[in-house]
Design a protein around this motif. Structure first.
Motif, PDB file in Angstrom:
ATOM      1  N   UNK A   1     -19.963 -57.503 -80.414  1.00 11.53           N
ATOM      2  CA  UNK A   1     -19.570 -59.811 -80.390  1.00 11.53           C
ATOM      3  C   UNK A   1     -20.819 -59.740 -80.565  1.00 11.53           C
ATOM      4  N   UNK A   2     -20.905 -61.576 -80.329  1.00 11.59           N
ATOM      5  CA  UNK A   2     -22.678 -62.261 -80.638  1.00 11.59           C
ATOM      6  C   UNK A   2     -23.000 -62.044 -79.644  1.00 11.59           C
ATOM      7  N   UNK A   3     -22.510 -62.025 -78.532  1.00 15.12           N
ATOM      8  CA  UNK A   3     -22.860 -62.120 -76.670  1.00 15.12           C
ATOM      9  C   UNK A   3     -24.127 -61.005 -76.609  1.00 15.12           C
TER      10      UNK A   3
ATOM     11  N   UNK B   1     -17.740 -64.039 -79.184  1.00 13.66           N
ATOM     12  CA  UNK B   1     -18.401 -63.469 -77.967  1.00 13.66           C
ATOM     13  C   UNK B   1     -17.943 -61.628 -78.158  1.00 13.66           C
ATOM     14  N   UNK B   2     -17.164 -61.546 -77.731  1.00 14.23           N
ATOM     15  CA  UNK B   2     -17.137 -60.235 -77.838  1.00 14.23           C
ATOM     16  C   UNK B   2     -16.406 -59.646 -78.421  1.00 14.23           C
ATOM     17  N   UNK B   3     -16.308 -57.638 -78.438  1.00 11.87           N
ATOM     18  CA  UNK B   3     -15.829 -57.402 -79.811  1.00 11.87           C
ATOM     19  C   UNK B   3     -14.469 -56.391 -77.974  1.00 11.87           C
ATOM     20  N   UNK B   4     -13.618 -56.065 -79.221  1.00  8.74           N
ATOM     21  CA  UNK B   4     -12.200 -55.310 -78.080  1.00  8.74           C
ATOM     22  C   UNK B   4     -12.506 -53.137 -78.227  1.00  8.74           C
ATOM     23  N   UNK B   5     -12.485 -52.392 -77.173  1.00  9.92           N
ATOM     24  CA  UNK B   5     -12.550 -51.426 -77.990  1.00  9.92           C
ATOM     25  C   UNK B   5     -10.955 -51.089 -78.250  1.00  9.92           C
ATOM     26  N   UNK B   6     -10.669 -49.374 -79.001  1.00  7.89           N
ATOM     27  CA  UNK B   6     -10.222 -49.136 -78.956  1.00  7.89           C
ATOM     28  C   UNK B   6     -10.130 -47.560 -79.014  1.00  7.89           C
TER      29      UNK B   6
ATOM     30  N   UNK C   1     -17.457 -43.041 -74.474  1.00 12.61           N
ATOM     31  CA  UNK C   1     -18.255 -44.199 -73.511  1.00 12.61           C
ATOM     32  C   UNK C   1     -18.657 -45.269 -74.283  1.00 12.61           C
ATOM     33  N   UNK C   2     -18.421 -46.508 -73.180  1.00 12.88           N
ATOM     34  CA  UNK C   2     -18.233 -47.863 -73.744  1.00 12.88           C
ATOM     35  C   UNK C   2     -19.484 -48.660 -72.737  1.00 12.88           C
ATOM     36  N   UNK C   3     -20.387 -49.064 -74.551  1.00 15.39           N
ATOM     37  CA  UNK C   3     -21.470 -49.790 -74.038  1.00 15.39           C
ATOM     38  C   UNK C   3     -21.023 -51.731 -74.294  1.00 15.39           C
ATOM     39  N   UNK C   4     -21.360 -52.292 -73.669  1.00 18.09           N
ATOM     40  CA  UNK C   4     -21.347 -53.804 -73.308  1.00 18.09           C
ATOM     41  C   UNK C   4     -21.922 -54.249 -71.846  1.00 18.09           C
ATOM     42  N   UNK C   5     -22.396 -56.055 -72.105  1.00 20.14           N
ATOM     43  CA  UNK C   5     -22.278 -56.258 -71.358  1.00 20.14           C
ATOM     44  C   UNK C   5     -21.448 -56.616 -69.785  1.00 20.14           C
ATOM     45  N   UNK C   6     -19.877 -56.656 -70.489  1.00 20.51           N
ATOM     46  CA  UNK C   6     -18.884 -56.786 -70.026  1.00 20.51           C
ATOM     47  C   UNK C   6     -18.989 -57.792 -69.232  1.00 20.51           C
ATOM     48  N   UNK C   7     -19.485 -59.724 -69.860  1.00 21.05           N
ATOM     49  CA  UNK C   7     -19.319 -60.593 -69.206  1.00 21.05           C
ATOM     50  C   UNK C   7     -18.478 -61.328 -69.604  1.00 21.05           C
ATOM     51  N   UNK C   8     -17.358 -61.001 -70.699  1.00 21.41           N
ATOM     52  CA  UNK C   8     -15.991 -61.703 -71.228  1.00 21.41           C
ATOM     53  C   UNK C   8     -15.118 -61.377 -70.220  1.00 21.41           C
TER      54      UNK C   8
END
Length: 294
Positions: A95-97, A162-167, A178-185
Motif C-alpha cells: 500500500x501507498x502508506x 493506503x494499505x494492501x490486504x494479505x491472502x 510473515x506479514x510485514x506492514x505498518x498495520x496503521x490501517x
C-alpha cells in the motif's frame, strides 16, 4: 590491474548486472548479519548426520551408534537432521502508506520491509526451506532460482490504496507466514487473515515496520498531515497538543496487534527504519526458528 584480473572483474560485473538491486542488498545483509545460518538444525527424519548424543531410556537398540559408543564409557545415539522442509510465505504490504519516510536519510517503510523479507528468504533457502509470497503465482519453492523470483515479486511500486490486504489461503496447511506492514490501517482484514491462519494451523509473525516519526510524533505548531495516497488530509494549528493522545492510540493499537497475534498462536514485533537492518533480521530468523520448533 593485470589482464586476467580485468577479465575476471568484467565477467563478475556482467554476472551481477542483471540481478535485482533488492536481491544484491539482501545478499549483503544476509551474509553480514547471519553468516553460516542454517535453516533447520534439529533432530528428525532425514539422511544428513547432525550430532551424537548420550542414549536415553526411551532409545531403542537400533538407534545406538556402536562405533561411537565403543570409544567411551557412554552409549551414544546418532541423530540425523530434520529434513521435512516447511513452506514459508512472505507478505509485504504494498500500500501507498508504506512508502513513507520521515527523513530523506532513512529508508521508506516499504524498502526496509522488502529488504528484511528478502534477506530472510535467502537464509531460509540456503537451509533447504521452501519460500514463497502470499501473492498469486508465487507458491513456496526451494532453490536459488526461487530467490530471483521472490526479489521480482517483492520489489514493486506502491499501490494506489493506503494499505494492501494479505491472502493466506494458498499457503500449505501447517506452514509459516510473515506479514510485514505498518498495520496503521483497518485491522479487520488482518484479523480475518489470522483467524484463517489459526483454522489451518499456520504459524507466523506479524512484523510492524514504523518510521521513528510515527513513534515519537515530533510535530509542533501548524502542521498539515496528508496520507501517502493523497486521499486524506488534516491540518492543525497546534500539532504538539495531539502528541500524548496520538502516542496513547498507537500503544493501544500495538496491544491489539499483540493480542490478535497471541490468539492465533503467532508472534508480534515492531521494527524501526532507523535501527540496523541486521538486528531486525537476526530477531526475525530466531523468532521463526522458535516457531518452527513448536
Amino acid at each position: 590491474m593485470s589482464g586476467p584480473a580485468v577479465g575476471l572483474r568484467a565477467r563478475a560485473e556482467a554476472l551481477t548486472a542483471g540481478l535485482s538491486p533488492l536481491l544484491v542488498a539482501a545478499e549483503h545483509l544476509a551474509n553480514s548479519a547471519l553468516p553460516g545460518a542454517h535453516g533447520r538444525r534439529r533432530a528428525g527424519a532425514g539422511a544428513e548426520f547432525w550430532q551424537f548424543r548420550p542414549a536415553g531410556a526411551s532409545d531403542g537398540l537400533a538407534r545406538i551408534d556402536w562405533r561411537r559408543s565403543g570409544r567411551s564409557d557412554e552409549v551414544f545415539v546418532r541423530e540425523t537432521e530434520w529434513q521435512a522442509a516447511r513452506a514459508v510465505a512472505l507478505w509485504v504490504d504494498q500500500g501507498a502508506a508504506m512508502d513513507y519516510s520521515g527523513d530523506r536519510n532513512r529508508p521508506t517503510k516499504s524498502a526496509r520491509a522488502q529488504l528484511l523479507a528478502m534477506a530472510l528468504a535467502l537464509v531460509l533457502l540456503r537451509g533447504g526451506e521452501r519460500v514463497g509470497l502470499a501473492l498469486p503465482g508465487h507458491p513456496p519453492r526451494a532453490g536459488r532460482a526461487q530467490a530471483e523470483r521472490l526479489a521480482r515479486g517483492l520489489d514493486t511500486a506502491p499501490a494506489a490504496l493506503e494499505h494492501a490486504t494479505p491472502d493466506l489461503s494458498a499457503i500449505p496447511t501447517g506452514g509459516h507466514a510473515l506479514l510485514f506492514s505498518d498495520f496503521l490501517g483497518d485491522l479487520s482484514a488482518i484479523e480475518a487473515s489470522l483467524n484463517l491462519a489459526a483454522s489451518r494451523n499456520l504459524r507466523g509473525l506479524l512484523v510492524q515496520v514504523l518510521d521513528p516519526a510515527e513513534e515519537g510524533f515530533p510535530f509542533d505548531g501548524r502542521t498539515r498531515f496528508e496520507s501517502m495516497s493523497g486521499h486524506l488530509t488534516f491540518e492543525t494549528l497546534r500539532a504538539g497538543d495531539l502528541r500524548a493522545a496520538y502516542r496513547d492510540r498507537l500503544a493501544a493499537r500495538k496491544d491489539m496487534l499483540s493480542a490478535l497475534a497471541r490468539h492465533a498462536g503467532w508472534r508480534f514485533t515492531t521494527l524501526h527504519t532507523d535501527s540496523p537492518a541486521a538486528a531486525g533480521l537476526s530477531w526475525l530468523y530466531h523468532a521463526l526458528s522458535l516457531e518452527q520448533r513448536r
